[in-house]
Structures are given as C-alpha cells and as structure tokens.
Design a protein around this motif. Structure first.
Motif, PDB file in Angstrom:
ATOM      1  N   ILE A  88      40.044  -7.098  19.039  1.00 43.43           N
ATOM      2  CA  ILE A  88      40.232  -5.673  19.343  1.00 43.43           C
ATOM      3  C   ILE A  88      41.565  -5.474  20.054  1.00 43.43           C
ATOM      4  O   ILE A  88      42.417  -4.693  19.625  1.00 43.43           O
ATOM      5  CB  ILE A  88      39.082  -5.130  20.219  1.00 43.43           C
ATOM      6  CG1 ILE A  88      37.780  -5.090  19.420  1.00 43.43           C
ATOM      7  CG2 ILE A  88      39.424  -3.724  20.717  1.00 43.43           C
ATOM      8  CD1 ILE A  88      36.564  -4.721  20.238  1.00 43.43           C
ATOM      9  N   GLY A  92      44.356  -5.326  17.238  1.00 40.23           N
ATOM     10  CA  GLY A  92      44.486  -3.874  17.284  1.00 40.23           C
ATOM     11  C   GLY A  92      45.764  -3.468  17.983  1.00 40.23           C
ATOM     12  O   GLY A  92      46.542  -2.656  17.479  1.00 40.23           O
ATOM     13  N   GLN A  95      48.821  -4.377  15.925  1.00 38.63           N
ATOM     14  CA  GLN A  95      48.971  -3.529  14.739  1.00 38.63           C
ATOM     15  C   GLN A  95      49.522  -2.156  15.115  1.00 38.63           C
ATOM     16  O   GLN A  95      50.489  -1.685  14.516  1.00 38.63           O
ATOM     17  CB  GLN A  95      47.615  -3.402  14.027  1.00 38.63           C
ATOM     18  CG  GLN A  95      47.660  -2.651  12.711  1.00 38.63           C
ATOM     19  CD  GLN A  95      47.447  -1.150  12.892  1.00 38.63           C
ATOM     20  OE1 GLN A  95      46.821  -0.721  13.852  1.00 38.63           O
ATOM     21  NE2 GLN A  95      48.020  -0.370  11.988  1.00 38.63           N
ATOM     22  N   THR A 130      39.038   5.410   9.987  1.00 39.38           N
ATOM     23  CA  THR A 130      37.771   4.772  10.311  1.00 39.38           C
ATOM     24  C   THR A 130      36.718   5.100   9.253  1.00 39.38           C
ATOM     25  O   THR A 130      35.990   4.228   8.779  1.00 39.38           O
ATOM     26  CB  THR A 130      37.272   5.271  11.677  1.00 39.38           C
ATOM     27  OG1 THR A 130      38.326   5.098  12.616  1.00 39.38           O
ATOM     28  CG2 THR A 130      36.056   4.518  12.130  1.00 39.38           C
ATOM     29  N   SER A 153      37.575  -4.201  14.286  1.00 38.39           N
ATOM     30  CA  SER A 153      38.138  -4.333  15.629  1.00 38.39           C
ATOM     31  C   SER A 153      39.388  -3.479  15.780  1.00 38.39           C
ATOM     32  O   SER A 153      39.576  -2.792  16.792  1.00 38.39           O
ATOM     33  CB  SER A 153      38.491  -5.790  15.910  1.00 38.39           C
ATOM     34  OG  SER A 153      37.364  -6.598  15.778  1.00 38.39           O
ATOM     35  N   VAL A 154      40.242  -3.527  14.765  1.00 37.82           N
ATOM     36  CA  VAL A 154      41.481  -2.747  14.831  1.00 37.82           C
ATOM     37  C   VAL A 154      41.160  -1.263  14.883  1.00 37.82           C
ATOM     38  O   VAL A 154      41.745  -0.508  15.669  1.00 37.82           O
ATOM     39  CB  VAL A 154      42.377  -3.085  13.627  1.00 37.82           C
ATOM     40  CG1 VAL A 154      43.539  -2.115  13.527  1.00 37.82           C
ATOM     41  CG2 VAL A 154      42.884  -4.510  13.734  1.00 37.82           C
ATOM     42  N   PHE A 157      40.133  -0.271  18.263  1.00 39.77           N
ATOM     43  CA  PHE A 157      41.277  -0.147  19.162  1.00 39.77           C
ATOM     44  C   PHE A 157      41.990   1.176  18.913  1.00 39.77           C
ATOM     45  O   PHE A 157      42.403   1.863  19.853  1.00 39.77           O
ATOM     46  CB  PHE A 157      42.253  -1.308  18.961  1.00 39.77           C
ATOM     47  CG  PHE A 157      43.442  -1.232  19.868  1.00 39.77           C
ATOM     48  CD1 PHE A 157      43.382  -1.749  21.153  1.00 39.77           C
ATOM     49  CD2 PHE A 157      44.613  -0.608  19.448  1.00 39.77           C
ATOM     50  CE1 PHE A 157      44.467  -1.648  21.995  1.00 39.77           C
ATOM     51  CE2 PHE A 157      45.700  -0.502  20.295  1.00 39.77           C
ATOM     52  CZ  PHE A 157      45.639  -1.032  21.569  1.00 39.77           C
ATOM     53  N   GLN A 158      42.124   1.535  17.631  1.00 43.40           N
ATOM     54  CA  GLN A 158      42.812   2.784  17.304  1.00 43.40           C
ATOM     55  C   GLN A 158      42.069   3.981  17.883  1.00 43.40           C
ATOM     56  O   GLN A 158      42.689   4.927  18.382  1.00 43.40           O
ATOM     57  CB  GLN A 158      42.930   2.927  15.790  1.00 43.40           C
ATOM     58  CG  GLN A 158      43.859   1.887  15.185  1.00 43.40           C
ATOM     59  CD  GLN A 158      43.927   2.029  13.672  1.00 43.40           C
ATOM     60  OE1 GLN A 158      43.184   2.796  13.077  1.00 43.40           O
ATOM     61  NE2 GLN A 158      44.827   1.283  13.053  1.00 43.40           N
TER      62      GLN A 158
END
Lengths: 647, 198
Positions: A88, A92, A95, A130, A153-154, A157-158
């Motif tokens: 995450i 995340g 990225q 998402t 996970s990314v 985080f976003q």
C-alpha cells in the motif's frame, strides 16, 4: 422529474444493461465493458435515450463505489490489511508520486500551462479507477492473485491520497476562485483550525473502529432477533449511508470510511449477512455508474478535438503503464503478475471527474483545459477492460517466449519416466507420494512463483507451459512412460492431453478433472486414468460419516468403494451418449434417476448384503434345523446347563 | 497376567453371537479388547503398534468366526505382517516367547459335525492346527480353543451362557487362576470351565 420520467429512465438503464452485459460477457469482455457500452449506446450521442442528466446519475451512482469498498473491506481481515501495508505505502506511494511527477513534467514541456496547473493535472491523472479495476479483477477472480492484490493496494493508497490532494488544490489557485453560489464542498470543519480539524478526523476514525467493534455487533444482534430480513437489510444500508454522511461531513472519502468499517466488521459474525445484503445494491449502483460513465463520453467534444484527445488517451495509458511496470519490477513482481497489475491500473479514475471540477472551482484549471482531459479519462476508463482482455489473450500467454528478458521456459536436464504437469496442491501430492516411493518425476508448472518456491525446497520443478509440444519434448516425453496432468485449469489440461495424444501417442496419460463435463472430454480423448479432484475425499468423508453414525468401519469403506465403481461406470456410459445434445439432457436426467436407484439399492444391500459370503441367512435357512437337532442330541455343556438345574 | 483379545469380524452387523460376546469386554480388569476391522478398515495394519501391544501382554487371544476353516482375511494379513522373522520367530525372534495363546471361534455347526466321518470330517482342534502351530513356532504355549458351536441355530439364552463362560475364562486368566498344565489336557477350554463349575 416526475414519476413517468423516473420509470422511463429506469426502463432505459435496465434494458440497456440487460441487453448489453450478457452480450459483453459472452464475448469474454466482462460486465464492466458491457455496462460502459450500454451507456454509450443510450447516451446523448448514439440513441440519445438519456441526455445530460447522465452526470447527475453518475454522482448518485458513485455511491456504488462506496458500497464496493465496504464489501471489499468485509472480505479483508485486519491481519491481511496489515500484511498489505508494504504494497500500500511502497507501491501505492511510488506509483502516485512518480506518475504525478512525470505527467507534470510532460505537461510543462509540451504545453504553456503554469506549474500549478500541471501539478494539478499530474496528481489527478495519477489516480486510477477503483470501480472499474476492482469489479473487473473480482469478476475474473484475479483479486486474490499477487498482481490483483497489489493493484488493490495501490487503489487503496490512491483513495487515501485524494484527501491531501483535495487539500492542496486551493493552494494551487492561479486565477480567481469561480464563485458558483452555494457549493457543498464548503464544510463546517473548514472553518476550524487545522489541529482541531485533524482531531475531529481522528476521533471519527477511532469512533468508526470502536463502534464497528463494540456497537454494531450487538445492534445487529438485536435487529436479527426481530427475524425481519428487510430490517436487517435496511440497517446494513443505514450503516453504509451513515458512514458516508459522516465522512463527507469532515471532508474524507466516504469510500475510505466504509472500507474501514468493512475491515472492522470482517471479523463479526454478521459479515456474510451484511455482504449478501449490500451486494445487490452495490451491483446495481456500480452498473449504473458504469453506464453513466459510458453515457457521459462527449462524442462531439471528442470529434472536435480528435487528435488532441487521442494523444491524451495514449499519453495517459502509456505513461501509467511504463511507471506501473517499472514500479512493479522494482517491487519484485514476476512478469505475469506485473503485467496484470500494470494493465489493470493504466487508466484515469472516477476521482478525476471530482478533482477536475474541484480544480475548476478553485481556479486551478479552466474548462478549456479540463473538458478534453475529462473526455480522455473517460475513454481510458472505458478502454481498461479491453486492455485487460488484450493482456490476457495476447500479451501474457506469450511473454515467456516473446520477452527476451522475461523468463523463458526452463531447460530441463534430467529425463524421468514420469512427467507431472502442474505442481499445485494436487500435483504436489502425487509427486510427493511418488518421490517417497523412490520414483522421480519431471515436474512442469506454469506459475513462476510456485516453481521458485518449490525449487527452494529442493524439488525438481521446471517452469513452462506443458501444452507446448517442444516443452514436453524437452521434458523427455519421447522416452517417458507416463504423463500425469494435474493442472487446475481444465482448458489447459485438455490442451496438454491433445498435444500429447498427437505428438507422443505412446505416453500413458492420467488426468485430474473437475466437472462431469471434464470427465466426458477426457473419456473422449481416451485418457488412461481419470481422477475427479474431490471425489475420493468426498467419499472418504461420507464413509467416515457412516462410521460416526455407528456403522462399522470396514463395511462403510467397502460401500464407498462400491459406490465409486458404480459411479465411474455411469460417467463412462454418459460420455459416450452425450454427443447428441438432446439425448444427453435426457440421459443426464436419467443419470440422476440412476443415481437415486443406485443409492436405494445400496441401502437395501446394506441391510441384506446378499452378494457377500459373510451373510449366513441362506446357510441358516438350510442348516439350522439339522444343527438344532444335533445340538439337542449332544450331551454338550450348554445342553446340560439348560436342562439340568444347577445346584 | 494381561490378556490381549485380537478380535476380527468383517461383518459384525450380521453377527448374532459375537455382538453379545464382545460387549463390555474392555471392562474386565487386565483384558485389552482390540477390534482389528474397526482399526484397520483399509488393511493398513500398523505393525510396530501391534508388536508393542503384543509385548505388553502375556496371553494372546484370536477371537473370530471360523470362515472356511480359517480366520477372516484381516487376521490372516495381521499374522503375515506382524509376526516378523527375528521378532516373533527364528533364532533371534523371542518377543512372544512363553506367552499363552488360544483361539476363540464361533462356528455354525454343532460339535458333533466336527469329527471324522461327519459333516466337516475334522475336529476343530485339527482345523485350527495352522494357528496353534504358528503359536508354537513363535514359542508361545497354545491352549485349547474356546468354541461357540451352532451359531446357525443358537438361542439368546445359550449365547448368554457362552458369554458368561467366556468372561469367566478371561477373568481367571487375568488373575492367574488357570493351571496351564491341566488346561492343555482338555480338547476345549469350554470343557475345562465346565468341570470347574461342575
């Protein structure tokens, strides 16, 4: 909007979905693309059944995303979330920052925008969708794979990153704030000092965690005791909506709040109940959301700026792909997982719509700048399912051969008489047993992680696709005697068997199957041994259950074996009959009847066991009178005891 | 003296007599009831466990119906696997040395049918000689069998009498109240017990 309008709209949306989604699924494109296409079709630019109100519908339907995260949270135990902390924050964080940085630089280089505007665009476009990604991954069952989990996970985080980005935008303002009258983005907490604001947020989050843990459980217990299903559904909805309201009140992402609530409730006994109650609402709203996204694609704008938008879409996808692949590589993902991860996240997200309009309000960007960007984001979202299908069908299957730096099939130095394709739970059991009994096998597996792990354990496992005849050849299929097909994917298993039959007809083949249909296919191919994966354990469990109920162990075991033989016989018969579809359907019903007959017969046999030599009923019928007579004659011990009174 | 009853019956649910005979046998002090078909339904005999069990007992009993003048299949398999060379027999195989051994068999026919010229043409003792000889080879002392005759026509009252005798026998053995030299002179253990009662 009066009632007639509402029903008309509902009718249009629902029929578009009902028609488009099954077609898209049939074509292997997934439901998300189906909904998007449906949206485009009914939107203002194709049939025009719905007009500009698509935007409002979209805002409403975004609530589906909130519900989806609640359900995702429900399926995620806190311990698992804790395990995900590295992807995450690491994946995340990397990225979002790298993508935002590169896009900002690109915008600065190729346009005349000021750095504030470029940064706003960079940050906004760094986010992915998402809704589309989770729904697509979930539908394909990829969410549990490493690539899918990292993508999740990314996204998480976003979702968190949106909050500071929203906070940052007012600071990037270069022109006067557009005053659009009353706007709901002004929250009561904005008037509070920063520290108090932070405190309110913290209290709220702790409140959700504690409330979820200690209040919701007893609350739902009370509601459950009323035995009114609707009330439970209402309460579940209330919970999600309540959290959404609370979170919006303090300017946090509602999706994040419900996700948190979901995680807290993941250990509650009402988890499955909540999931099933929210699921249909989520599904409908998400569908609506995707339709709305499709409908909002402004084709006149696109037509007017076709070149620019094409560049934007390509730019977004390419930059994001490159960043994702690099980040994934640094993070140490294997190519297939990395490809899944990267193709899943290479689009703009629904947050972009929100952030761009927020940027407009704050005077960071102008409509002339945001409109093409919004169109580009919508198109990139619509392209995502297609990109993923492309990756699945064309890129991933060939990466082993096409990618020079990627992993090529292993060179196999040893040749054994047994080749085992597939070294998962099934194949490993077969392999372990053979090895324990002094039979070495050559193992092939297509999952590189699996191969590396098992190699660390000292096993001879080789990476490669066993349906390729050159690999089978390399594994020694020419000299081997037996091929064991233990792969999970039945399509793959079928391919392996077909290849083997064609190129190595001397090999005996034993194969693992799943459904009856898989069995029929394998019987048609004249495979030497067919092993239904759960059949033996189910029967073993069944015979143990008999034993638990007081039956003797040995007859229970015999009954299970007999049952299996009957059953195998029937499956073989059906395989030969199935080619005429109608006949097969009839025969299948016949099978159920036969099964029933068989079961009844079994019960009767259990009582009579006529075929068993142990049964002495007939012997007794024949000999009992003679035996009795002789026993009565005998001056045996029993006789004396029963006739002469004991002193 | 500790007594081990190795019980073998593949279809106990069909048995009239044995169901009664084995009931509550475990309650007797010094007697271990060992139900082979229930323990090894897949013929997966745990040899070392069986050998340990044998070592811990002083009197070994084969309790089974007489199937085709022999033991049920699992008890035969048991002999083949458990009575290993250098453990049970051979110059180094002394694990069972000096222990007592006897059969408890249930047979369909009456005693009269088991003699020269009659239906079975052999006595039970003759028919059991492979087993008593096995015991002898394993350096055990074989006692005469305890035989339940006429199970094809037996009545509940008679079964109960057999059971009482059988349990009496096990108790006597467990408490070392059996004169081994005297017992071996009888054809059946039943006869010995009858005389004790007499």
């Amino acid at each position: 909007m009066h009632e007639g309008d509402f029903f008309y709209q509902a009718f249009v949306y629902l029929s578009a979905a009902v028609i488009a989604v099954p077609i898209a699924k049939k074509m292997g494109l997934g439901s998300v693309l189906g909904f998007l296409l449906a949206g485009i079709l009914i939107g203002p630019f194709v049939f025009g059944f719905i007009g500009e109100e698509g935007q409002d519908v979209m805002h409403f339907a975004e609530f589906g995303v909130v519900m989806m995260l609640f359900i995702v949270g429900l399926e995620l135990q806190p311990s698992l979330l804790w395990k995900l902390r590295t992807p995450i924050l690491g994946l995340g964080g990397a990225q979002v920052l790298v993508t935002a940085g590169i896009i900002t630089v690109v915008v600065l280089t190729f346009t005349s925008l000021v750095w504030q505007a470029a940064l706003a665009i960079g940050l906004t476009l760094a986010l992915s969708s998402t809704a589309i990604v989770l729904q697509t991954l979930n539908e394909k069952g990829l969410l549990k794979k490493e690539g899918g989990q990292n993508a999740f996970s990314v996204l998480l985080f976003q979702d968190i990153a949106v909050i500071p980005i929203l906070a940052l935008f007012p600071l990037l303002a270069t022109s006067d704030v557009i005053t659009t009258g009353a706007h709901d983005s002004h929250l009561w907490v904005d008037d509070l000092p920063m520290t108090i604001h932070a405190l309110v947020v913290l209290v709220l989050i702790v409140g959700i965690i504690l409330g979820g843990r200690y209040l919701v459980g007893p609350g739902f217990r009370l509601i459950a005791q009323t035995k009114l299903r609707e009330l439970f559904t209402a309460a579940a909805l209330l919970l999600v909506i309540g959290i959404t309201l609370l979170m919006s009140q303090v300017g946090l992402s509602p999706a994040l709040g419900t996700f948190l609530a979901g995680v807290v409730l993941a250990q509650s006994e009402y988890r499955h109940e909540l999931e099933t109650d929210i699921e249909p609402f989520k599904g409908l709203l998400l569908g609506l959301f995707f339709i709305a996204v499709g409908a909002s694609v402004d084709f006149s704008l696109i037509a007017a700026n076709a070149g620019l938008i094409a560049i934007l879409v390509t730019g977004i996808i390419v930059i994001k792909l490159v960043v994702l692949v690099s980040v994934g590589k640094i993070y140490g993902m294997r190519s297939d997982n990395n490809l899944l991860f990267s193709f899943a996240l290479a689009q703009g997200g629904e947050f972009a719509f929100l952030l761009f309009s927020f940027a407009l309000q704050n005077g960071v960007l102008t409509p002339a700048e945001t409109n093409p960007l919004i169109a580009a984001v919508a198109i990139s979202m619509a392209l995502t399912p297609l990109l993923m299908v492309m990756n699945e069908k064309f890129i991933q299957p060939n990466f082993g051969t096409k990618e020079q730096n990627g992993r090529a099939a292993d060179i196999i130095e040893e040749q054994n008489e047994i080749i085992i394709a597939g070294f998962g739970r099934f194949g490993s059991t077969v392999g372990r047993f053979l090895q324990a009994n002094g039979r070495q096998a050559t193992y092939l597996d297509i999952d590189p992680n699996n191969v590396d792990l098992l190699r660390k354990l000292g096993l001879k496992v080789f990476y490669g696709d066993a349906s390729r005849h050159d690999l089978l050849h390399a594994a020694g299929a020419n000299t081997a005697k037996l091929l064991i097909v233990a792969v999970d994917d039945q399509e793959k298993a079928l391919k392996i068997v077909e290849t083997t039959k064609k190129h190595f007809p001397h090999l005996k083949i034993m194969t693992r199957t799943k459904t009856w249909n898989d069995c029929y296919n394998m019987i048609d191919l004249e495979v030497d041994g067919i092993y239904r994966e759960y059949y033996d354990s189910a029967l073993r469990m069944a015979s143990d259950a008999l034993h638990e109920m007081g039956h003797r162990y040995y007859p229970s075991k015999r009954a299970a074996i007999k049952f299996r033989k009957h059953d195998e016989h029937f499956v073989a018969q059906l395989a030969h009959l199935r080619h005429e579809q109608t006949l097969f359907l009839r025969e299948r019903r016949q099978y159920i009847e036969d099964l029933e007959k068989m079961m009844l017969e079994d019960i009767e046999n259990e009582a009579q066991d006529k075929e068993l030599g142990w049964d002495s009923t007939t012997i007794r019928e024949e000999f009992a009178p003679i035996v009795r007579e002789q026993m009565d004659d005998e001056e045996g011990l029993i006789e004396n005891d029963s006739n002469t009174p004991t002193n | 003296m500790k007594v081990l009853v190795l019980f073998a019956h593949p279809a106990l649910h069909k048995s009239y007599v044995n169901k009664v005979l084995i009931e509550e046998m475990n309650v007797i002090d010094g007697v271990t009831f060992h139900d082979l078909y229930e323990l090894y339904p897949e013929f997966d005999i745990d040899v070392s466990h069986e050998q340990d069990l044998l070592s811990q007992h002083d009197c070994i009993v084969f309790h089974h119906p007489l199937f085709w003048y022999s033991t049920p299949a699992l008890l035969k398999e048991w002999q083949d696997l458990v009575l290993q060379h250098d453990w049970a027999f051979g110059s180094k195989g002394n694990a069972l040395k000096g222990k007592l051994f006897f059969n408890v068999v249930t047979v369909g026919g009456p005693r009269k049918a088991y003699q020269k010229g009659e239906f079975h043409n052999h006595s039970i003792n003759e028919l059991l000689s492979p087993l008593t000889q096995t015991a002898a080879l394993c350096k055990m002392t074989a006692l005469p069998p305890f035989v339940v005759h006429g199970t094809h026509a037996i009545e509940d009252k008679e079964i109960q009498q057999y059971k009482n005798q059988y349990f009496r026998l096990l108790e006597l053995l467990a408490t070392k109240n059996v004169d081994v030299n005297k017992v071996t002179s009888y054809k059946y253990l039943n006869d010995y017990l009858k005389e004790l009662e007499g």
